[in-house]
Design a protein around this motif. Sequence first.
Motif, short mmCIF file in Angstrom:
data_model
loop_
_atom_site.label_atom_id
_atom_site.label_comp_id
_atom_site.label_asym_id
_atom_site.label_seq_id
_atom_site.Cartn_x
_atom_site.Cartn_y
_atom_site.Cartn_z
N ASN A 1 0.86 -1.17 0.00
CA ASN A 1 0.00 0.00 0.00
C ASN A 1 0.91 1.24 0.00
OD1 ASN A 1 -1.29 2.24 1.73
ND2 ASN A 1 -3.05 1.01 1.10
N ARG A 2 0.77 2.07 -1.04
CA ARG A 2 1.69 3.20 -1.18
C ARG A 2 1.67 4.14 0.02
NH1 ARG A 2 3.50 3.79 -6.57
NH2 ARG A 2 2.12 2.83 -8.08
N LEU A 3 0.48 4.30 0.61
CA LEU A 3 0.37 5.23 1.72
C LEU A 3 1.12 4.68 2.95
CD1 LEU A 3 -0.84 7.93 2.14
CD2 LEU A 3 -3.03 6.85 2.69
N ASP B 1 3.64 -0.38 -12.54
CA ASP B 1 3.92 0.03 -13.92
C ASP B 1 2.99 1.16 -14.39
OD1 ASP B 1 5.91 -1.83 -14.11
OD2 ASP B 1 4.75 -3.31 -15.23
N GLY B 2 2.75 2.12 -13.52
CA GLY B 2 1.98 3.29 -13.92
C GLY B 2 0.48 3.07 -13.94
N LYS B 3 0.02 1.84 -13.60
CA LYS B 3 -1.43 1.60 -13.58
C LYS B 3 -2.00 2.32 -12.36
CE LYS B 3 -1.59 -2.74 -16.11
NZ LYS B 3 -0.16 -2.88 -16.45
N GLY B 4 -3.19 2.90 -12.55
CA GLY B 4 -3.82 3.63 -11.44
C GLY B 4 -3.14 4.96 -11.15
N GLN B 5 -2.49 5.55 -12.17
CA GLN B 5 -1.81 6.84 -11.96
C GLN B 5 -2.36 7.90 -12.90
OE1 GLN B 5 2.42 7.05 -12.18
NE2 GLN B 5 2.69 5.15 -11.03
N SER B 6 -2.57 9.12 -12.40
CA SER B 6 -2.96 10.24 -13.27
C SER B 6 -2.03 11.41 -13.00
CB SER B 6 -4.38 10.72 -12.96
OG SER B 6 -5.29 9.66 -12.93
N LEU C 1 -1.37 11.55 -3.35
CA LEU C 1 -0.95 12.59 -4.28
C LEU C 1 0.53 12.85 -4.07
CD1 LEU C 1 -2.11 14.64 -6.40
CD2 LEU C 1 -2.14 16.30 -4.51
N GLU C 2 1.30 12.79 -5.15
CA GLU C 2 2.75 12.97 -5.04
C GLU C 2 3.19 14.18 -5.82
OE1 GLU C 2 4.02 8.38 -5.43
OE2 GLU C 2 5.34 9.81 -6.41
N ALA C 3 4.16 14.90 -5.27
CA ALA C 3 4.79 15.97 -6.05
C ALA C 3 5.46 15.32 -7.26
CB ALA C 3 5.84 16.67 -5.20
N PHE C 4 5.39 15.96 -8.40
CA PHE C 4 6.06 15.43 -9.59
C PHE C 4 7.55 15.69 -9.44
CE2 PHE C 4 7.74 15.72 -13.88
CZ PHE C 4 7.29 14.51 -14.40
N VAL C 5 8.35 14.67 -9.68
CA VAL C 5 9.80 14.81 -9.56
C VAL C 5 10.39 14.95 -10.95
CG1 VAL C 5 11.92 13.77 -8.68
CG2 VAL C 5 9.74 13.36 -7.49
N ASP C 6 11.01 16.09 -11.20
CA ASP C 6 11.67 16.31 -12.50
C ASP C 6 13.05 15.67 -12.42
OD1 ASP C 6 12.38 17.27 -14.97
OD2 ASP C 6 13.00 19.23 -14.18
N ASN D 1 6.76 4.83 -21.06
CA ASN D 1 5.34 4.73 -20.68
C ASN D 1 5.18 4.11 -19.29
OD1 ASN D 1 4.62 5.67 -23.22
ND2 ASN D 1 4.76 3.60 -24.08
N HIS D 2 5.99 4.54 -18.34
CA HIS D 2 5.93 4.10 -16.94
C HIS D 2 6.41 2.67 -16.73
CE1 HIS D 2 3.60 7.65 -15.74
NE2 HIS D 2 2.90 7.45 -16.85
N ILE D 3 6.83 1.98 -17.79
CA ILE D 3 7.27 0.59 -17.64
C ILE D 3 8.79 0.54 -17.84
CG2 ILE D 3 7.03 -1.78 -18.53
CD1 ILE D 3 4.27 -1.02 -19.57
N VAL E 1 14.80 -1.21 -3.81
CA VAL E 1 14.44 0.19 -3.55
C VAL E 1 14.59 0.95 -4.87
CG1 VAL E 1 14.92 2.24 -2.18
CG2 VAL E 1 15.43 -0.03 -1.23
N GLU E 2 13.48 1.49 -5.36
CA GLU E 2 13.52 2.29 -6.58
C GLU E 2 13.69 3.76 -6.20
OE1 GLU E 2 10.49 1.60 -9.65
OE2 GLU E 2 9.90 -0.15 -8.49
N PHE E 3 14.59 4.43 -6.90
CA PHE E 3 14.91 5.83 -6.59
C PHE E 3 14.65 6.74 -7.78
CE2 PHE E 3 18.00 3.52 -3.89
CZ PHE E 3 17.85 4.18 -2.68
P1 AMP Z 1 5.50 3.80 -10.01
O1 AMP Z 1 4.52 2.72 -10.39
O2 AMP Z 1 5.05 4.66 -8.91
O3 AMP Z 1 6.91 3.29 -9.83
O4 AMP Z 1 5.59 4.75 -11.30
C1 AMP Z 1 6.01 4.27 -12.55
C2 AMP Z 1 6.84 5.33 -13.25
O5 AMP Z 1 6.09 6.55 -13.40
C3 AMP Z 1 8.09 5.74 -12.48
O6 AMP Z 1 9.14 4.82 -12.69
C4 AMP Z 1 8.35 7.13 -13.09
O7 AMP Z 1 8.93 6.99 -14.38
C5 AMP Z 1 6.95 7.69 -13.24
N1 AMP Z 1 6.57 8.42 -11.99
C6 AMP Z 1 5.88 7.91 -10.96
N2 AMP Z 1 5.74 8.82 -9.96
C7 AMP Z 1 6.36 9.95 -10.36
C8 AMP Z 1 6.59 11.24 -9.77
N3 AMP Z 1 6.11 11.56 -8.55
N4 AMP Z 1 7.31 12.13 -10.47
C9 AMP Z 1 7.79 11.82 -11.71
N5 AMP Z 1 7.60 10.64 -12.33
C10 AMP Z 1 6.90 9.69 -11.68
#
Ligand code: AMP
Length: 379
Positions: free
Chosen positions: A106-108, A154-159, A181-186, A215-217, A254-256
């Motif tokens: 659970n992400r939270l 893999d980006g599912k359930g993300q907007s 809700l996450e801050a977008f990381v550049d 594409n998030h994968i 650990v993904e960074f």
């Molecule tokens: P996740 O399933 O949360 O690992 O997200 C999949 C991919 O979406 C990540 O590996 C990033 O490429 C992108 N992503 C997810 N969250 C963020 C974020 N807060 N800021 C920028 N890119 C993101």
Amino acid sequence: MQRVILPGGTIGVLGSGQLGRMFAIKARRMGYRVHTYSPDTDTPTGQIADREWIGDYDDLAKVRAFASKVDVITFEFENVPSATTDAAAECAPVRPHGSVLHVTQNRLREKRFLEQHGFPLPDFRPIHQHADLLRGVTELGFPCVLKTAGWGYDGKGQSRINTPDDVEDAWIALDGAEGVLEAFVDFAHEASVVAARGVDGSFAHFGLFENNHQNHILDLTLDPGSFDVALQAEAVEIARGILETLDVVGVLCVEFFITRDGKLLVNELAPRVHNSGHVTFDNCITSQFEQQLRAVCGLPLGATDRLRPGVMANLLGDLWAEGEPNWAAACAVPNVKLHLYGKMEARPGRKMGHLTALADTIDEARTAALAARNALTTR
Ligand code: AMP
């Protein structure tokens, strides 16, 4: 004293995908037996395992029957309910223990754990109600990313929310689920540490992999990555702290995100072998899969030395769009290893296999991996 599970013993794997498949290949090589449990048949893991148990994760009687036939249980899929790991633990040790799954599925909960213990992560807000989202976007600013707290990968359930106009669509897409809700990381780079902890608290890692996503994968992993020694050491120390704090026995990734000013932020934890560690199957003395086996069996962890620079390129179902890929053409590229997961149906975005290329330099390895992958769609 913890009992060591020696070759000849039986490992139970909850989940039956490609991670379990590669684990089972390495486990069988070392003389272990493998049972896999999932709702599916003729699975990537089941094709290699000694026994494929087919059952729902909430069929606790069946889970107990499976668990009573094995010496230790691990998993390759983290969305196994806590009730399942609790039931399994009545019959055999579960490693890592179920509470690690509970935090990381659970992400939270995961973000609260990281925050509470001082690990660096992007700014976030829990989202339960519409008002939380309105307040959250004001506090975090644009762009930001709304994710479901559970079941996302893999980006599912993300907007992604770029402007105030995107807020309502993101709220609708969340569909009443708990959100984060996450801050977008550049970010400048994405990276990962795959690490293992033994029953005795020993620790081993494969350094900091560099990951490219499409594409998030995950698309490519480079080992070694292009990071300086100090940053690698810092990432490994964060990983060590996380495995110790969670009291992990087994492998955890650990993904960074690495920001443009060189800061490490933890994006996600995966309490299992990880796609970014697949390169180790071919380019390290001990792969992540054997390391998981050694850890959960109570054996000494293996040396993680890199034999050669390696690049892993994922093969998604999209490659099948024009028919069966040209395997012979890919195999003609020197120093490239082909891994296929035995999945019957190729769907866009589905992980069907990967290629690993080994070379004297990481640039040569990348060139070879990409050449082999491109060759797959030549006729
Ligand atoms: P996740 O399933 O949360 O690992 O997200 C999949 C991919 O979406 C990540 O590996 C990033 O490429 C992108 N992503 C997810 N969250 C963020 C974020 N807060 N800021 C920028 N890119 C993101």
